[in-house]
Design an enzyme around this catalytic site. Structure first.
Site, PDB file in Angstrom:
ATOM      1  N   ASP A   1       0.866  -1.181   0.000  1.00 21.42           N
ATOM      2  CA  ASP A   1       0.000   0.000   0.000  1.00 21.42           C
ATOM      3  C   ASP A   1       0.902   1.230   0.000  1.00 21.42           C
ATOM      4  O   ASP A   1       2.126   1.101  -0.115  1.00 21.42           O
ATOM      5  CB  ASP A   1      -0.943   0.004   1.219  1.00 21.42           C
ATOM      6  CG  ASP A   1      -2.203   0.819   0.955  1.00 21.42           C
ATOM      7  OD1 ASP A   1      -2.078   1.975   0.510  1.00 21.42           O
ATOM      8  OD2 ASP A   1      -3.313   0.302   1.171  1.00 21.42           O
TER       9      ASP A   1
ATOM     10  N   SER B   1      -2.207  18.523  -2.080  1.00 21.15           N
ATOM     11  CA  SER B   1      -1.080  18.161  -2.950  1.00 21.15           C
ATOM     12  C   SER B   1       0.179  17.871  -2.153  1.00 21.15           C
ATOM     13  O   SER B   1       0.922  16.946  -2.461  1.00 21.15           O
ATOM     14  CB  SER B   1      -0.761  19.300  -3.926  1.00 21.15           C
ATOM     15  OG  SER B   1      -1.751  19.385  -4.873  1.00 21.15           O
TER      16      SER B   1
ATOM     17  N   TYR C   1       5.602  21.613 -15.182  1.00 19.80           N
ATOM     18  CA  TYR C   1       6.363  20.372 -15.328  1.00 19.80           C
ATOM     19  C   TYR C   1       5.777  19.283 -14.443  1.00 19.80           C
ATOM     20  O   TYR C   1       5.858  18.093 -14.773  1.00 19.80           O
ATOM     21  CB  TYR C   1       7.851  20.605 -15.019  1.00 19.80           C
ATOM     22  CG  TYR C   1       8.515  21.525 -16.027  1.00 19.80           C
ATOM     23  CD1 TYR C   1       7.971  21.665 -17.305  1.00 19.80           C
ATOM     24  CD2 TYR C   1       9.640  22.252 -15.731  1.00 19.80           C
ATOM     25  CE1 TYR C   1       8.546  22.505 -18.238  1.00 19.80           C
ATOM     26  CE2 TYR C   1      10.221  23.103 -16.663  1.00 19.80           C
ATOM     27  CZ  TYR C   1       9.674  23.226 -17.910  1.00 19.80           C
ATOM     28  OH  TYR C   1      10.241  24.056 -18.827  1.00 19.80           O
TER      29      TYR C   1
ATOM     30  N   SER D   1       6.642   6.448 -21.705  1.00 17.36           N
ATOM     31  CA  SER D   1       7.756   5.503 -21.783  1.00 17.36           C
ATOM     32  C   SER D   1       7.260   4.068 -21.654  1.00 17.36           C
ATOM     33  O   SER D   1       7.663   3.185 -22.414  1.00 17.36           O
ATOM     34  CB  SER D   1       8.784   5.794 -20.690  1.00 17.36           C
ATOM     35  OG  SER D   1       9.309   7.093 -20.854  1.00 17.36           O
TER      36      SER D   1
ATOM     37  N   HIS E   1      10.547  34.072 -17.713  1.00 18.52           N
ATOM     38  CA  HIS E   1      10.162  34.146 -19.127  1.00 18.52           C
ATOM     39  C   HIS E   1       8.671  34.409 -19.291  1.00 18.52           C
ATOM     40  O   HIS E   1       8.221  34.715 -20.385  1.00 18.52           O
ATOM     41  CB  HIS E   1      10.630  32.903 -19.915  1.00 18.52           C
ATOM     42  CG  HIS E   1       9.902  31.635 -19.609  1.00 18.52           C
ATOM     43  ND1 HIS E   1      10.533  30.423 -19.531  1.00 18.52           N
ATOM     44  CD2 HIS E   1       8.605  31.369 -19.366  1.00 18.52           C
ATOM     45  CE1 HIS E   1       9.646  29.471 -19.251  1.00 18.52           C
ATOM     46  NE2 HIS E   1       8.474  30.022 -19.153  1.00 18.52           N
ATOM     47  N   HIS E   2       7.905  34.303 -18.193  1.00 13.76           N
ATOM     48  CA  HIS E   2       6.491  34.691 -18.245  1.00 13.76           C
ATOM     49  C   HIS E   2       6.350  36.204 -18.091  1.00 13.76           C
ATOM     50  O   HIS E   2       5.246  36.721 -18.154  1.00 13.76           O
ATOM     51  CB  HIS E   2       5.709  34.004 -17.128  1.00 13.76           C
ATOM     52  CG  HIS E   2       5.716  32.500 -17.234  1.00 13.76           C
ATOM     53  ND1 HIS E   2       4.793  31.822 -17.983  1.00 13.76           N
ATOM     54  CD2 HIS E   2       6.536  31.562 -16.715  1.00 13.76           C
ATOM     55  CE1 HIS E   2       5.042  30.515 -17.901  1.00 13.76           C
ATOM     56  NE2 HIS E   2       6.103  30.332 -17.143  1.00 13.76           N
TER      57      HIS E   2
ATOM     58  N   THR F   1      14.297  17.984 -23.020  1.00 12.15           N
ATOM     59  CA  THR F   1      13.015  17.577 -23.602  1.00 12.15           C
ATOM     60  C   THR F   1      13.247  16.893 -24.940  1.00 12.15           C
ATOM     61  O   THR F   1      12.622  15.883 -25.265  1.00 12.15           O
ATOM     62  CB  THR F   1      12.091  18.792 -23.777  1.00 12.15           C
ATOM     63  OG1 THR F   1      12.242  19.633 -22.643  1.00 12.15           O
ATOM     64  CG2 THR F   1      10.650  18.370 -23.908  1.00 12.15           C
TER      65      THR F   1
ATOM     66  N   LYS G   1      14.391  13.345 -24.572  1.00 10.90           N
ATOM     67  CA  LYS G   1      13.281  12.419 -24.314  1.00 10.90           C
ATOM     68  C   LYS G   1      12.603  12.019 -25.623  1.00 10.90           C
ATOM     69  O   LYS G   1      12.377  10.830 -25.886  1.00 10.90           O
ATOM     70  CB  LYS G   1      12.272  13.066 -23.366  1.00 10.90           C
ATOM     71  CG  LYS G   1      12.770  13.092 -21.938  1.00 10.90           C
ATOM     72  CD  LYS G   1      11.663  13.448 -20.987  1.00 10.90           C
ATOM     73  CE  LYS G   1      12.022  13.069 -19.575  1.00 10.90           C
ATOM     74  NZ  LYS G   1      11.989  11.631 -19.340  1.00 10.90           N
TER      75      LYS G   1
ATOM     76  N   ARG H   1      -5.299  37.281 -25.690  1.00 13.93           N
ATOM     77  CA  ARG H   1      -6.074  36.248 -25.012  1.00 13.93           C
ATOM     78  C   ARG H   1      -7.038  36.892 -24.034  1.00 13.93           C
ATOM     79  O   ARG H   1      -6.948  38.076 -23.752  1.00 13.93           O
ATOM     80  CB  ARG H   1      -5.127  35.280 -24.293  1.00 13.93           C
ATOM     81  CG  ARG H   1      -4.355  35.915 -23.177  1.00 13.93           C
ATOM     82  CD  ARG H   1      -3.241  35.023 -22.669  1.00 13.93           C
ATOM     83  NE  ARG H   1      -3.768  33.979 -21.792  1.00 13.93           N
ATOM     84  CZ  ARG H   1      -3.049  33.382 -20.822  1.00 13.93           C
ATOM     85  NH1 ARG H   1      -1.796  33.744 -20.621  1.00 13.93           N
ATOM     86  NH2 ARG H   1      -3.580  32.452 -20.071  1.00 13.93           N
TER      87      ARG H   1
END
Lengths: 534, 409
Positions: free
Chosen positions: A107, A172, A259, A270, A304-305, A330, A333, A452
């Protein structure tokens, strides 16, 4: 003494209470996994309906259905619920079901804590969604809730939003703590770090990301609460505070968060690609290192935002370079997955279709991500539909497709029934085509200058918006097929009986237990077969 | 394709390095010959090339990044589709057994890094240019308000607000939509061409974002900050953009319109503005002089209402609505509202200073005494408010002098 203890232990757990009480009191990882997945499914349709309200309003210029004020509430809640109510609980659900099965544990490490971390969530989302039915607007400041729009100028319901975010954060943190401790301590004897499935690696790294950034988000909304009610001025320029500080804190949480939404998914892809190409994953070690590097870079790219907030040149250059670097792990992958396919023996069952769809569309999202990382061009892309297109490519055809792949892949293990393959493939094709119909034109809209989060737009944007709206409705209604497939396998219990290992190319401990997986598995630790033996 | 890309890349770096040399023209010709696509790309599909040196360079770097992505895409998707078609089970019944290859893995780590470095060089050079706001000949301060822009020409002493002019009928579908639906304003920001203009962007309330795609400028206006940017416009014309940062209910309804005119025409525009301003100042001084001599002349109710109604529609109508019903609870109804049917002092106070923490702004700094008095009179008279005020014994008419007195308090 010990025999008595064992036998009462066994009785209590093998005969869980019937009905509702079973689900409220359960400490079983499979039950809790199911609860997370059901919550996620309900929220998927709630937030999806909101998306359709948005797309209806944007079907043509002028007012179509709702006021600008309600439109803003829809974009805000759609984003918040999709991120916190759909993808995160679904990933937690998969972790609960699969982590113990994949590492050979009986468990999770903290079963009671596990129950609590789930049962916080229904209350959190009840609080958040209840704001729609109150006098006064629901949260209407976007899922990024920038100050001072959400503090000084926020509606009264903002306080419900703050409390709700706090609850989601606690949930969380507890869930990720549980997963990390389980992976560290409860692996079957002989399962070394570099023999863990990539899904376990993905969740391990994600668990650390969550533990690092969820407290930052909690701090952020606490500062909002203080600003709103206790006369502090963290984000209020008139009181000596700084509205840009909000964005630093938010995105220090927000970038690792994206992420968090994708790393466990990489693990699912995978597993699925290995299984259906009947070939061992290429570059296992590189995959693990790439996951870790992505997680480390996640903490060094947040600005970068904020390229258009007046950030100084030096900061813009630093964050441009670090952001561009994300493309390297990335890319590794993606290349490894393709190398796994190369010289395999490939079949195209529904999980594989979603995995391949992910591979292609996520790469497109990666390309727009690379374009966005170039700071000078970002001046034109930022806050336009180009960004909307980008993050839907990485979240819908990224995170959501990995979830679909994982659910179809493991559904036989959960229910003991094979899903209907024809319907599954229909679901994939309708979803993949309508997803592109919806989000691809948004690249053009953004480049041509459509901002937006606007409820109404200039005439030159009409055509692409109509295509996007039509695509969104096809996408939305296609998900009813998915609902029926789940209903058929889980409730009607129809479909072929699934063997313990329904996929001939699959490897891993989860396929060593019968389907459906018994209520208790791995009471005695299994024998781990090293990967080299495959 | 790869050859063309490498050439373009090289050309771009050189072009930025030797800005003033003959290289620039020669390479521009070469690039145009090799890659005709940018020239035919229509503006509804792609980023506009724009009318400033910066917007041209942003466009170029955007296209180069796009082509690099396309090239990588051809390789990656080529390999992917080859693998899934060639190695499907019917063609490849047994899978090979390999799972590592050091050199391949090193190659696909190093090559992307090199591509990224090649992209970072021109981006760095361009970013430096964007940040160089020195040596400008004109300075304009741009302030975002919920939901309009204020433009202040700092050296010329000109200042005005710029509001959306698209009629409500068009938005609600009662009238046909005009050509510049939602992208039209009452006062455009007029600027000279071929001058370096410094933009100082800030905000009065929440975060706004001043964005005109064709000028290649997007800059957040943040309360408490003054962000600098600049623009140099090559061609005369009218350039339209919008607020880029979610700023509340009417975020989609605060367009930016920039009208670029030749220097001579700009000078005339400045002169005309200054003349009007001087005349107004003279008239004001005269009125003040006269006021000192005799008691101020009262405006009639009819005169106040004649000014008040259209000003109300333009300034207040978006939130409180033409029918005074508002959009409660965010924008309260004015019909029968406790403020509009209560003592006049409170009413004037709210119009002058706003309501903190709401969208109700301080209009004292935006409107003059006469306009404020007219709007207040209209609101206290319209939609049945007049009768309520009469019964309760509250004043309906407000004179400009009362506003002036309230300002002094």
């Amino acid at each position: 003494m010990s025999e008595v203890a064992v036998s009462t232990h066994g009785v209590g757990h093998n005969n869980p209470p019937k009905g509702l009480l079973r689900w409220i009191t359960t400490t079983n990882h499979k039950d809790i996994g199911t609860l997370y997945l059901v919550l996620s499914l309900i929220m998927f349709f709630v937030a999806g309906t909101m998306a359709l309200v948005i797309r209806t309003e944007l079907f043509e210029p002028g007012k179509v259905l709702v006021d600008p004020e309600f439109f803003n509430q829809m974009t805000t809640l759609h984003g918040l619920i999709m991120v916190f109510g759909v993808i995160m609980p679904a990933l937690a659900g998969l972790a609960n079901w699969m982590v113990p099965l994949m590492i050979g544990a009986p468990d999770m490490a903290f079963p009671r804590l596990n129950n609590w971390s789930f049962w916080i969530l229904p209350f959190a989302f009840t609080l958040l969604i209840s704001t729609l039915f109150m006098t006064g607007p629901a949260p209407d400041f976007g899922w990024t809730f920038y100050a001072p729009l959400s503090t000084t100028y926020g509606p009264k319901s903002t306080d419900y939003f703050i409390l709700s975010i706090h609850l989601m954060g606690i949930s969380s943190i507890l869930a990720s703590l549980n997963i990390v401790v389980t992976i560290f301590n409860m692996r079957a004897p002989g399962m070394k770090w570099f023999e863990m499935p990539i899904f376990i690696w993905g969740w391990l790294v994600t668990g650390f990301l969550l533990l690092a950034v969820m407290p930052v988000l909690a701090g952020c909304v606490t500062m909002m609460l203080m600003d709103r009610h206790f006369h502090t001025s963290f984000f209020n320029a008139a009181g000596g505070g700084d509205p840009v500080l909000f964005q630093h804190i938010f995105w220090f949480f927000g970038h690792p968060e994206v992420y968090i939404l994708i790393l466990p998914g990489f693990g699912i892809i995978s597993a699925v690609i290995q299984t259906f190409s009947r070939k061992r994953l290429f570059g296992y070690h590189a995959m693990v290192y790439a996951t870790v590097v992505i997680a480390i870079l996640a903490f060094a790219v947040w600005m970068h935002h904020m390229f258009v907030t007046g950030a100084p040149l030096g900061a813009q250059l630093f964050f441009m370079y670090t952001t561009m670097l994300v493309a390297v792990p990335t890319g590794i992958k993606v290349f490894n997955w393709i190398a796994t396919l190369y010289k395999g023996s490939i079949t195209f069952e529904t999980p594989m279709l979603f995995a391949l769809g992910f591979l292609i569309l996520f790469t497109i999202g990666g390309f727009s991500g690379l374009m966005l990382s170039i700071a000078p061009s970002d001046y034109q892309y930022r806050d336009s539909y180009f960004v909307v297109a980008h993050f839907h490519y990485v979240l819908v055809s990224g995170s959501l497709f990995t979830l679909f792949a994982g659910i179809y892949y493991w559904l036989p293990k959960w229910t003991g029934r094979m899903y209907n393959e024809t319907l599954g493939q229909l679901h994939f094709w309708l979803t993949a085509i309508s997803m592109n119909l919806t989000f691809f034109p948004m690249h053009f809209l953004g480049l041509a200058g459509m901002p937006r989060r606007i409820p109404d737009y200039a005439l030159q944007f009409t055509d692409f918006n109509q295509i996007a709206s039509i695509g969104a409705f096809i996408f939305g209604f296609s998900q009813l097929i998915f609902l029926y497939i789940l209903f058929r396998a889980c409730i009607l219990r129809r479909g072929e009986q699934a063997p313990a290992k329904p996929w001939d190319g699959a490897h891993g401990l989860e396929w060593s237990v019968p389907s459906p997986a018994p209520y208790h598995t791995f009471d005695t630790p299994p024998k781990v077969v090293p990967a080299e033996a495959h | 394709m790869i050859y063309a890309l490498i050439l373009t890349q090289l050309a771009f770096i050189l072009r930025l390095t030797f800005m003033q040399s003959w290289w620039r023209n020669a390479i521009a010709v070469l690039v145009t010959l090799l890659l005709p696509l940018p020239a035919v790309a229509a503006s509804i599909w792609n980023m506009p090339k724009g009318v400033t040196p910066i917007s041209h360079q942003i466009y170029d770097i955007h296209m180069i990044t796009f082509y690099v992505c396309c090239a990588i895409g051809v390789v990656v998707f080529g390999a992917l589709f080859y693998s899934i078609i060639r190695y499907r089970r019917s063609k490849s019944p047994t899978a090979a057994n390999f799972h590592e290859h050091l050199w391949v893995e090193i190659a696909w780590t190093v090559i992307p890094v090199l591509i990224l470095i090649a992209l970072a060089i021109p981006a760095t050079l361009l970013l430096k240019q964007i940040h160089n706001t020195q040596a400008s000949s004109l300075q304009i301060k741009i302030t975002g308000y919920q939901w309009k822009w204020k433009y202040e020409y700092l050296d010329e002493g000109i200042s005005f607000f710029s509001n959306l002019t698209t009629p409500k009928d068009q938005i609600e579908g009662a009238a046909a939509k005009g050509e510049h639906y939602l992208l039209e304003v009452d006062n455009e920001m007029v600027v000279p061409t071929k001058q370096k203009i410094k933009l100082l962007v800030t905000s009065n309330d929440v975060i706004h974002d001043w964005w005109v795609p064709e000028l290649g400028v997007k800059q957040d206006g943040i309360p408490g900050y003054i962000n600098e940017n600049w623009v140099y416009i090559d061609e005369p014309g009218t350039y339209r953009g919008q607020c880029g940062e979610l700023c509340g209910v009417y975020h989609g309804f605060m367009p930016v319109v920039v009208k670029a005119v030749p220097q001579a025409e700009f000078n005339q525009w400045v002169a005309a503005h200054q003349t009007v301003k001087q005349q107004k100042a003279a008239a004001k001084a005269k009125a003040k002089q006269e006021a000192a001599d005799k008691p101020p002349e009262k405006m009639t109710k009819a005169a106040l209402l004649a000014i008040g109604k259209p000003k109300y529609q333009a300034t207040c109508g978006m939130c409180h609505q033409a029918n005074g019903q508002g959009l409660p609870p965010t924008f309260p109804a004015l019909k029968g509202s406790p403020v509009a049917t209560g003592p006049v002092g409170k009413n004037i106070d709210i119009l002058l200073h706003g309501v903190s923490g709401t969208a109700m702004q301080a209009f004292g700094e935006q409107l003059d005494d006469e306009t404020l008095a007219s709007i207040i009179t209209y609101v206290r008279d319209a939609w049945g408010n007049g009768e309520v005020n009469q019964k309760a014994g509250h004043a309906i008419e407000v004179q400009p002098s009362e506003i002036a007195n309230a300002r002094k308090e």
